[in-house]
Design a protein around this motif. Structure first.
Motif, short mmCIF file in Angstrom:
data_model
loop_
_atom_site.label_atom_id
_atom_site.label_comp_id
_atom_site.label_asym_id
_atom_site.label_seq_id
_atom_site.Cartn_x
_atom_site.Cartn_y
_atom_site.Cartn_z
N HIS A 63 9.87 -27.85 120.10
CA HIS A 63 11.57 -27.93 120.14
C HIS A 63 12.64 -28.79 118.17
O HIS A 63 13.33 -29.53 119.71
CB HIS A 63 12.15 -27.89 121.80
N PRO A 64 12.31 -28.60 117.55
CA PRO A 64 12.67 -28.99 116.49
C PRO A 64 14.32 -29.28 116.79
O PRO A 64 14.69 -29.70 115.63
CB PRO A 64 11.61 -28.87 115.54
N THR A 65 15.13 -28.65 117.17
CA THR A 65 16.40 -28.07 116.70
C THR A 65 17.16 -28.72 118.02
O THR A 65 18.03 -29.17 117.46
CB THR A 65 16.69 -26.35 117.68
N LEU A 123 22.03 -44.50 127.34
CA LEU A 123 22.26 -45.25 126.50
C LEU A 123 21.77 -44.72 125.12
O LEU A 123 21.47 -45.33 124.39
CB LEU A 123 22.17 -47.09 127.17
N THR A 124 20.53 -44.97 125.47
CA THR A 124 19.38 -43.76 124.63
C THR A 124 19.25 -42.19 124.41
O THR A 124 17.87 -42.34 123.71
CB THR A 124 17.96 -44.28 125.47
N GLY A 125 20.42 -41.61 125.27
CA GLY A 125 19.91 -40.41 125.39
C GLY A 125 18.83 -39.76 126.15
O GLY A 125 18.57 -39.10 125.21
N GLN A 126 18.55 -39.80 126.99
CA GLN A 126 17.70 -39.54 127.58
C GLN A 126 18.69 -38.21 128.74
O GLN A 126 17.66 -36.44 128.92
CB GLN A 126 16.90 -40.20 128.91
N ILE A 127 19.74 -38.54 128.16
CA ILE A 127 20.68 -37.30 129.14
C ILE A 127 22.07 -37.44 128.49
O ILE A 127 22.44 -38.38 127.91
CB ILE A 127 21.03 -38.08 131.19
N MET A 128 22.52 -36.86 129.05
CA MET A 128 23.78 -36.08 128.36
C MET A 128 23.61 -36.40 126.66
O MET A 128 24.35 -36.86 126.06
CB MET A 128 25.04 -37.13 128.19
N TRP A 129 22.67 -34.95 126.38
CA TRP A 129 21.87 -35.22 125.39
C TRP A 129 21.81 -33.68 124.76
O TRP A 129 20.77 -33.15 126.49
CB TRP A 129 21.21 -36.20 124.67
N PRO A 130 21.67 -32.80 123.72
CA PRO A 130 21.61 -31.57 123.52
C PRO A 130 20.23 -31.39 124.08
O PRO A 130 18.80 -32.39 123.26
CB PRO A 130 21.49 -30.99 122.22
N GLY A 131 19.28 -30.25 125.12
CA GLY A 131 18.31 -30.29 125.15
C GLY A 131 17.66 -30.85 125.99
O GLY A 131 16.42 -30.80 126.56
N ASP A 162 19.51 -31.95 129.44
CA ASP A 162 19.67 -31.83 130.86
C ASP A 162 19.58 -30.33 131.43
O ASP A 162 19.34 -29.17 130.50
CB ASP A 162 21.26 -32.28 130.32
N GLU A 163 20.30 -29.97 132.30
CA GLU A 163 20.30 -28.95 133.43
C GLU A 163 20.97 -27.68 132.64
O GLU A 163 20.70 -26.93 133.08
CB GLU A 163 20.59 -29.57 135.04
N ASP A 164 21.46 -28.02 131.27
CA ASP A 164 22.34 -26.75 131.14
C ASP A 164 21.61 -26.81 130.08
O ASP A 164 22.03 -25.21 129.12
CB ASP A 164 24.01 -27.05 130.50
N ALA A 165 20.24 -26.83 129.72
CA ALA A 165 19.27 -26.45 128.32
C ALA A 165 19.14 -25.54 128.88
O ALA A 165 18.15 -24.63 130.06
CB ALA A 165 18.66 -27.46 128.30
#
Length: 401
Positions: free
Chosen positions: A17-19, A388-396, A398-401
Motif C-alpha cells: 500500500h505505497p499510497t 507519537l510514532t504515527g501508528q494510530i491517528m494516521w492515514p491508512g 485506523d478504523e476509517d481506512a
C-alpha cells in the motif's frame, strides 16, 4: 478486528500500500491527524473507567487502593473530555467524516464505546462519590441511570437500523467489535447492579427490574452474534496479529450478565412490593442468580482462553540476527479489548467468591485484578507511543481506512 484479513508483516503491508503515508517519510500536523481520530479511541476511556471500578471491587483492599482508583477515575474524566473535543474537532474540520463514522466498517462498531465510557463514569460516581456526599448524589445517580437507559436503548436500536439500511455486513466476516453495538445497552444492567445498594426500596425495585430486562436484551443479542463470530474465525482464521486482542471482546457478554444478575439479586428490597408479599422469592432469586453465574463462568473462561491462546504466539518478539528482537505485532486500539470485558469477568468472579464465602476464589479474583492493572498500564504506554510514532491517528492506520 478484520477477521477475514490474513496475517501479514507490517513491512509487507507498507510495500503493498505505497499510497499510505508512513510516519518515517512524512510529517503531519494536528488537523490532518484529527481526521483519523475514530470512535475506537473511546475503548481507552471505557477501559480506564472500568479499571477504576475494578479497584473499588477487588476483594482484598489495602490503604491507598481506593485513592488510586479515584485518581484513575479523575484521569478518565479528563481523557473522556479530551477525546470528545477531539471527535468534535474532527467533525468540524473534516465534516465528511461525520456521516462516514456511522456508516463505515469497522468504525461504526466502535461508536458504542462512547456510551460504554459514559456507563463507567456513572458507576464511578456511585463508587467514589456517593459514600462521601449527601443523599442528593444518590438522586443524581438515579436520574443518570434512567437517562442512560433511555439513550442507550434508542442509540442501539438506531445503530442496528443504520446497519440494516446503509451497510452490508457479511455474517462470515463479522468482527468481534460488533458486540459493542449492544454492550452499551447491556451495561444498563451493570449500572443497576452497581447503584442499587444505596437506593430507597421503592426506587430499588424499579431499577432492578429495568436492569435485568436490559441485561436480557444484551445477553440475547450476544447469543445471536456469537455464532457469527465463531463462524468467521473458523472460516477466515484469527486475522492480523495486531487486531487479535479484539477477540477478548466477546468475553464481556457472559461476564457482565453474571455481574448484573448476581449484583441485582443481592440487593432485592425484601420489605417492598412483590417481595414483601413473597419474602421467600428474594432468597430463591439469590440462589438462582449465583448458580446461573457459576453455570456461565466456565463458558466465559473458555472464551477468554480462546482469545489468550490465539494471541500468545504473536505476543513475544522473535529473535532476528545477533541479539536483536523484532516485535511480532504492533499496537492497535483493539488492544483495549483485553481490559474492559475481563474487568467484568473479574468482578463476576469476585461476586461468586463472596457468595460462596470462598477465600480461594477471592484470591483468584485478586490475581486477575493485578494482571489487568498491569495490562492497563502497558496499554496506556503503548497508546501514547502509538500516537507519537504515527501508528494510530494516521492515514491508512485506523478504523476509517
Amino acid at each position: 478486528m478484520d477477521a477475514d484479513t490474513p496475517e501479514e508483516p507490517e513491512m509487507e503491508r507498507d510495500k503493498e500500500h505505497p499510497t499510505e503515508a508512513s510516519p518515517t517519510s512524512q510529517r503531519l500536523g494536528l488537523r490532518p491527524r484529527l481526521e483519523h481520530f475514530t470512535w475506537a479511541n473511546f475503548t481507552c476511556t471505557q477501559s480506564t473507567g472500568a479499571i477504576a471500578i475494578l479497584l473499588s471491587e477487588t476483594p482484598h483492599q489495602f490503604p491507598g487502593l481506593r485513592t488510586a482508583g479515584l485518581v484513575i477515575f479523575l484521569l478518565n474524566l479528563v481523557l473522556l473530555t479530551l477525546f470528545s473535543l477531539a471527535m468534535l474537532a474532527r467533525f468540524h474540520f473534516h465534516p465528511q467524516t461525520a456521516r462516514g463514522s456511522f456508516t463505515h466498517l469497522p468504525e461504526l462498531f466502535f461508536v458504542g464505546s462512547f456510551w460504554l465510557s459514559i456507563a463507567t463514569v456513572i458507576m464511578c460516581i456511585q463508587k467514589y462519590g456517593v459514600p462521601h456526599t449527601g443523599p442528593w448524589l444518590v438522586i443524581v445517580v438515579r436520574v443518570l441511570f434512567w437517562a442512560y437507559a433511555a439513550v442507550s436503548l434508542l442509540f442501539s436500536s438506531t445503530l442496528f437500523v443504520v446497519v440494516f439500511l446503509k451497510v452490508t455486513v457479511e455474517p462470515q466476516k463479522i468482527s468481534p467489535a460488533a458486540f459493542l453495538m449492544i454492550y452499551c445497552t447491556m451495561l444498563t444492567g451493570t449500572i443497576a447492579a452497581t447503584i442499587v445498594e444505596t437506593q430507597p426500596p421503592a426506587q430499588r425495585l424499579a431499577i432492578i427490574v429495568a436492569g435485568i430486562s436490559y441485561q436480557g436484551l444484551g445477553w440475547t443479542m450476544s447469543l445471536v452474534l456469537m455464532p457469527h463470530i465463531l463462524g468467521s474465525l473458523l472460516r477466515n482464521g484469527a486475522g492480523r496479529a495486531n487486531q487479535r486482542p479484539g477477540l477478548f471482546i466477546p468475553v464481556g457478554s457472559a461476564a457482565f450478565t453474571m455481574v448484573s444478575v448476581v449484583g441485582c439479586a443481592n440487593y432485592i428490597p425484601v420489605e417492598y412490593g412483590y417481595f414483601a408479599a413473597h419474602p421467600e422469592a428474594a432468597e430463591v432469586l439469590r440462589v438462582v442468580a449465583l448458580w446461573m453465574a457459576i453455570f456461565l463462568w466456565v463458558f466465559t473462561f473458555w472464551l477468554f482462553l480462546l482469545a489468550l491462546l490465539v494471541n500468545l504466539p504473536t505476543t513475544f518478539p522473535r529473535i532476528q540476527g545477533r541479539r536483536r528482537l523484532q516485535a511480532r505485532m504492533g499496537f492497535s486500539l483493539s488492544w483495549w479489548g483485553i481490559i474492559f470485558p475481563n474487568v467484568g469477568f473479574t468482578i463476576a468472579t469476585t461476586y461468586i467468591g463472596q457468595s460462596l464465602e470462598s477465600e480461594a476464589i477471592l484470591w483468584v479474583a485478586t490475581a486477575m485484578t493485578v494482571l489487568l492493572f498491569a495490562v492497563w498500564l502497558l496499554d496506556v504506554c503503548l497508546h501514547v507511543k502509538a500516537i507519537l510514532t504515527g501508528q494510530i491517528m494516521w492515514p491508512g492506520k485506523d478504523e476509517d481506512a
